[in-house]
Motif scaffolding. Structure first.
Motif, PDB file in Angstrom:
ATOM      1  N   GLY A   1       0.900  -1.169  -0.005  1.00  0.00           N
ATOM      2  CA  GLY A   1      -0.006   0.138   0.015  1.00  0.00           C
ATOM      3  C   GLY A   1       0.836   1.187   0.162  1.00  0.00           C
ATOM      4  O   GLY A   1       0.491   2.466  -0.264  1.00  0.00           O
TER       5      GLY A   1
ATOM      6  N   THR B   1      -8.329 -10.642  -0.944  1.00  0.00           N
ATOM      7  CA  THR B   1      -8.059 -10.587  -2.135  1.00  0.00           C
ATOM      8  C   THR B   1      -6.955 -11.567  -3.001  1.00  0.00           C
ATOM      9  O   THR B   1      -5.766 -11.819  -2.324  1.00  0.00           O
ATOM     10  CB  THR B   1      -7.359  -9.024  -2.535  1.00  0.00           C
ATOM     11  OG1 THR B   1      -8.231  -8.229  -2.290  1.00  0.00           O
ATOM     12  CG2 THR B   1      -7.204  -8.702  -3.975  1.00  0.00           C
TER      13      THR B   1
ATOM     14  N   VAL C   1      -5.230 -10.936   7.793  1.00  0.00           N
ATOM     15  CA  VAL C   1      -6.348 -10.951   8.093  1.00  0.00           C
ATOM     16  C   VAL C   1      -7.301 -10.990   7.180  1.00  0.00           C
ATOM     17  O   VAL C   1      -7.542 -10.339   6.286  1.00  0.00           O
ATOM     18  CB  VAL C   1      -6.796  -9.513   8.799  1.00  0.00           C
ATOM     19  CG1 VAL C   1      -8.041  -9.187   9.642  1.00  0.00           C
ATOM     20  CG2 VAL C   1      -5.754  -8.979   9.986  1.00  0.00           C
TER      21      VAL C   1
ATOM     22  N   ALA D   1      12.212 -13.714   2.749  1.00  0.00           N
ATOM     23  CA  ALA D   1      11.659 -14.951   3.041  1.00  0.00           C
ATOM     24  C   ALA D   1      11.456 -15.503   1.714  1.00  0.00           C
ATOM     25  O   ALA D   1      10.774 -15.078   0.798  1.00  0.00           O
ATOM     26  CB  ALA D   1      10.167 -14.990   3.780  1.00  0.00           C
TER      27      ALA D   1
ATOM     28  N   PHE E   1      -1.966  -2.307   6.158  1.00  0.00           N
ATOM     29  CA  PHE E   1      -2.636  -1.642   5.797  1.00  0.00           C
ATOM     30  C   PHE E   1      -2.216  -0.023   5.780  1.00  0.00           C
ATOM     31  O   PHE E   1      -2.683   1.024   5.321  1.00  0.00           O
ATOM     32  CB  PHE E   1      -4.017  -1.459   6.280  1.00  0.00           C
ATOM     33  CG  PHE E   1      -5.003  -2.682   5.602  1.00  0.00           C
ATOM     34  CD1 PHE E   1      -5.061  -2.971   4.484  1.00  0.00           C
ATOM     35  CD2 PHE E   1      -5.730  -3.263   6.424  1.00  0.00           C
ATOM     36  CE1 PHE E   1      -5.653  -4.093   3.844  1.00  0.00           C
ATOM     37  CE2 PHE E   1      -6.336  -4.372   6.071  1.00  0.00           C
ATOM     38  CZ  PHE E   1      -6.602  -4.765   4.704  1.00  0.00           C
TER      39      PHE E   1
HETATM   40  C1  LIG Z   1      -6.351  -4.941  -2.693  1.00  0.00           C
HETATM   41  C2  LIG Z   1      -5.653  -5.195  -1.371  1.00  0.00           C
HETATM   42  C3  LIG Z   1      -6.479  -5.890  -0.779  1.00  0.00           C
HETATM   43  C4  LIG Z   1      -5.909  -6.486   0.641  1.00  0.00           C
HETATM   44  N1  LIG Z   1      -6.526  -7.333   1.541  1.00  0.00           N
HETATM   45  C5  LIG Z   1      -5.926  -7.427   2.714  1.00  0.00           C
HETATM   46  C6  LIG Z   1      -6.650  -8.383   3.524  1.00  0.00           C
HETATM   47  O1  LIG Z   1      -7.761  -8.668   3.239  1.00  0.00           O
HETATM   48  N2  LIG Z   1      -5.845  -8.821   4.656  1.00  0.00           N
HETATM   49  C7  LIG Z   1      -4.835  -8.519   4.969  1.00  0.00           C
HETATM   50  O2  LIG Z   1      -4.333  -8.740   6.044  1.00  0.00           O
HETATM   51  N3  LIG Z   1      -4.088  -7.519   4.088  1.00  0.00           N
HETATM   52  C8  LIG Z   1      -4.595  -7.278   2.859  1.00  0.00           C
HETATM   53  N4  LIG Z   1      -3.919  -6.209   2.062  1.00  0.00           N
HETATM   54  C9  LIG Z   1      -2.571  -5.856   2.330  1.00  0.00           C
HETATM   55  C10 LIG Z   1      -1.538  -6.982   2.114  1.00  0.00           C
HETATM   56  O3  LIG Z   1      -1.498  -7.888   2.958  1.00  0.00           O
HETATM   57  C11 LIG Z   1      -0.343  -5.955   2.077  1.00  0.00           C
HETATM   58  O4  LIG Z   1      -0.221  -4.818   1.129  1.00  0.00           O
HETATM   59  C12 LIG Z   1       0.871  -6.727   1.611  1.00  0.00           C
HETATM   60  O5  LIG Z   1       2.072  -6.143   2.052  1.00  0.00           O
HETATM   61  C13 LIG Z   1       0.848  -7.172   0.358  1.00  0.00           C
HETATM   62  O6  LIG Z   1       1.816  -8.401   0.136  1.00  0.00           O
HETATM   63  P1  LIG Z   1       2.323  -8.574  -1.382  1.00  0.00           P
HETATM   64  O7  LIG Z   1       3.476  -9.701  -1.475  1.00  0.00           O
HETATM   65  O8  LIG Z   1       1.377  -8.750  -2.371  1.00  0.00           O
HETATM   66  O9  LIG Z   1       3.144  -7.015  -1.429  1.00  0.00           O
HETATM   67  P2  LIG Z   1       4.666  -6.596  -1.868  1.00  0.00           P
HETATM   68  O10 LIG Z   1       4.407  -5.326  -2.497  1.00  0.00           O
HETATM   69  O11 LIG Z   1       5.180  -7.601  -2.886  1.00  0.00           O
HETATM   70  O12 LIG Z   1       5.178  -6.710  -0.574  1.00  0.00           O
HETATM   71  C14 LIG Z   1       4.968  -5.719   0.333  1.00  0.00           C
HETATM   72  C15 LIG Z   1       6.155  -5.447   1.388  1.00  0.00           C
HETATM   73  O13 LIG Z   1       6.381  -6.773   2.044  1.00  0.00           O
HETATM   74  C16 LIG Z   1       7.649  -7.280   2.086  1.00  0.00           C
HETATM   75  N5  LIG Z   1       7.883  -8.549   1.488  1.00  0.00           N
HETATM   76  C17 LIG Z   1       6.880  -8.912   0.707  1.00  0.00           C
HETATM   77  N6  LIG Z   1       7.243 -10.235   0.322  1.00  0.00           N
HETATM   78  C18 LIG Z   1       8.434 -10.517   1.008  1.00  0.00           C
HETATM   79  C19 LIG Z   1       9.394 -11.573   1.037  1.00  0.00           C
HETATM   80  N7  LIG Z   1       9.182 -12.775   0.538  1.00  0.00           N
HETATM   81  N8  LIG Z   1      10.558 -11.512   1.959  1.00  0.00           N
HETATM   82  C20 LIG Z   1      10.774 -10.312   2.519  1.00  0.00           C
HETATM   83  N9  LIG Z   1       9.857  -9.222   2.439  1.00  0.00           N
HETATM   84  C21 LIG Z   1       8.737  -9.399   1.661  1.00  0.00           C
HETATM   85  C22 LIG Z   1       8.506  -6.113   1.387  1.00  0.00           C
HETATM   86  O14 LIG Z   1       8.863  -5.079   2.468  1.00  0.00           O
HETATM   87  C23 LIG Z   1       7.574  -5.551   0.576  1.00  0.00           C
HETATM   88  O15 LIG Z   1       7.719  -3.959   0.486  1.00  0.00           O
HETATM   89  C24 LIG Z   1      -4.480  -5.949   0.888  1.00  0.00           C
HETATM   90  C25 LIG Z   1      -3.925  -5.171  -0.013  1.00  0.00           C
HETATM   91  C26 LIG Z   1      -4.403  -4.936  -1.285  1.00  0.00           C
HETATM   92  C27 LIG Z   1      -3.679  -3.982  -2.394  1.00  0.00           C
END
Ligand SMILES: Cc1cc2nc3c(=O)[nH]c(=O)nc-3n(C[C@H](O)[C@H](O)[C@H](O)COP(=O)(O)OP(=O)(O)OC[C@H]3O[C@@H](n4cnc5c(N)ncnc54)[C@H](O)[C@@H]3O)c2cc1C
Length: 458
Positions: A74, A130, A144, A195, A409
């Motif tokens: 986010g 999502t 969550v 990770a 979030f």
């Molecule tokens: C549309 C939408 C719906 C969502 N709904 C929910 C929900 O229902 N419940 C909830 O709990 N959250 C929700 N989220 C929030 C979501 O959990 C976070 O945005 C999460 O960080 C996204 O993970 P990603 O791997 O897709 O993102 P990325 O942008 O790839 O990662 C986010 C951050 O996490 C870290 N990261 C990711 N992967 C790794 C890894 N393998 N090792 C080390 N660091 C890492 C990095 O710091 C990175 O900047 C939602 C977000 C969006 C956009």
């Protein structure tokens, strides 16, 4: 990039993408709209040694490092100008042990991919709402979702992890091996390393009763919706989005633009009991749309539109209650905004999540009652500045006794808000563990916990 730096990447098995390459624009795109950053290099790592090499490159060159699983940050931390993006999207191996009810998953998988595969054995872990969210980011921040009251947060099912730390070393951590690091990555986000693999406990969740129900958003319906969600059996988790009804084909035209509760309900249990639990929601008012039905758990994740990149500005908080006054406040604020789409998302917590001791993991909000997200979604980037004050004003008006925030979030909101995600002793312990595993703050493109200086916090 220097010739030496490029040479360092020559041993990488995965794909190395640079400006000018055919895949470059696609590879630098993240979920959030309005983000146009140009990394020096994007490495789609294929294995742990690729990860170590990329981490070493960041260490040796001092270039900023963005780590990415599903790209849904986010705060858009998963892409960076003139730096290195370590993208795990090609690491998607998944082994399910149906007998032991465990899964070993590489962190490039999305929640939907994992959920679909585990469902073949009638098993599941709760992620979020999502499907395209990466299991990497959501797990490291807590997680969550639709099973939160029945089975807790995603991290409550995390049994072990493989993580490459800033020195390039691969650690396999669990409750016995590296317990501090294992504690920190259950809520502490991407602060401690990359990770690459998670081992999860799985739960039997085959059939569910779930889906979307749209109800008219009057103050009475909002308060009753929350009261019912709190009183419901733990099998039922709800997400109530109070927002203008979108002009979708399944929404009758006379409701378009009117305030509704766009609710997602998920009962993880026997169908008859699920229908009984959901009946009182149906009785709150005549539903405008009712798509809640018996199905399989992965159906909670309909296919995502890959071309959807919303321009969003949001604030997250926890509140204690939604009474008539709070419901009126929600309706007043949503009516006053001119954003094309605006929402107050209400998630009733409790249940299994709340039974885990606060100090057991780095997610410190076990006792929080209701999570709220206030958000405006705009059509053009220049509108963001206009709607941001409305979002912060709305969140401030909603604030009650709980000063916490859910790290996953948070947008880019500054250090005080990161502290809100990690109150008190949680922060102190995280900062000390950070000092041990990442003393130079190599992993800083995140909701950052700077390494402690070793002196006790005052
Ligand atoms: C549309 C939408 C719906 C969502 N709904 C929910 C929900 O229902 N419940 C909830 O709990 N959250 C929700 N989220 C929030 C979501 O959990 C976070 O945005 C999460 O960080 C996204 O993970 P990603 O791997 O897709 O993102 P990325 O942008 O790839 O990662 C986010 C951050 O996490 C870290 N990261 C990711 N992967 C790794 C890894 N393998 N090792 C080390 N660091 C890492 C990095 O710091 C990175 O900047 C939602 C977000 C969006 C956009």
């Amino acid at each position: 990039m220097s010739t030496q730096a490029l040479a360092d990447l020559s041993g990488v098995t995965g794909q190395v993408i640079r400006p000018g390459d055919a895949d470059y624009d696609r590879a630098r795109t993240v979920f959030l709209g309005g983000v146009d950053r140009r990394p020096a290099v994007i490495v789609r790592v294929a294995n742990n040694s690729d990860v170590s090499r990329v981490v070493a490159l960041a260490r040796d060159t001092g270039m900023p490092l963005a780590v990415r699983s599903g790209g849904h940050s986010g705060a858009a931390y998963s892409v960076v100008d003139d730096g290195i993006v370590l993208d795990l999207a090609d690491m998607r191996a998944l082994q399910i042990d149906a007998e032991r009810r465990t899964a070993s998953a590489e962190t490039g998988l999305t929640a939907a991919e994992f959920t679909k595969a585990a469902d073949a054995d009638g098993l599941a872990v709760g992620f979020g709402d999502t499907g395209s969210v990466g299991i990497g980011g959501i797990t490291l921040g807590g997680g969550v979702g639709y099973l939160v009251r029945k089975y807790g947060l995603t991290i409550d099912d995390l049994l072990a992890a493989d993580i490459v730390t800033a020195d390039g070393e691969l650690h396999h951590v669990d409750a016995e091996a590296g317990p501090d690091l294992f504690w920190a990555i259950r809520g502490g986000g991407g602060n401690f390393g990359v990770a690459t693999r998670f081992q999860y406990r799985l739960h039997p969740v085959g059939a569910i009763v779930g889906g979307m129900m749209m109800l008219p958003a009057t103050a009475d319906v909002i308060t009753s919706f929350i009261a019912l969600s709190e009183a419901a059996p733990e099998e039922l988790s709800t997400i109530g989005n109070v927002m203008p009804a979108p002009p979708m084909p399944f929404v009758p035209a006379e409701h378009h633009g009117k305030l509704v509760i766009f609710a997602m309900l998920c009962y993880a249990g026997a169908v008859e009991a699920g229908e009984r639990a959901i009946a009182p929601f149906r009785a709150l008012a005549t539903p405008i749309v009712d798509m809640v039905k018996p199905g399989r758990y992965p159906e909670m994740y309909p296919p995502d539109d890959e071309s959807y990149h919303p321009l969003a500005t949001s604030r997250t908080l926890f509140i204690d209650k939604v009474d008539r006054g709070v419901a009126d406040l929600i309706l007043e604020h949503l009516s006053a905004s001119t954003a094309p789409m605006r929402v107050a998302q209400l998630r009733v917590l409790g249940g299994a999540m709340a039974r885990v001791p606060v100090e057991a993991t780095a997610f410190a909000h076990r006792r929080s009652r209701i999570m709220v997200n206030c958000a405006a979604i705009c059509e053009r980037p220049e509108e963001m500045a206009m709607h941001a004050p409305w979002v912060t004003g709305f969140a401030a008006a909603m604030r009650q006794s709980d000063a916490g925030a859910y790290v996953n979030f948070l947008a880019e909101e500054g250090p005080a808000r990161v502290r809100a995600a990690y109150p008190g002793a949680t922060w102190d312990r995280l900062a000390a563990i950070k000092r041990r595993y990442d003393p130079t703050n190599l992993f800083r493109l995140n909701q950052n916990i700077p390494p402690s200086d070793g002196r006790p916090e005052r």
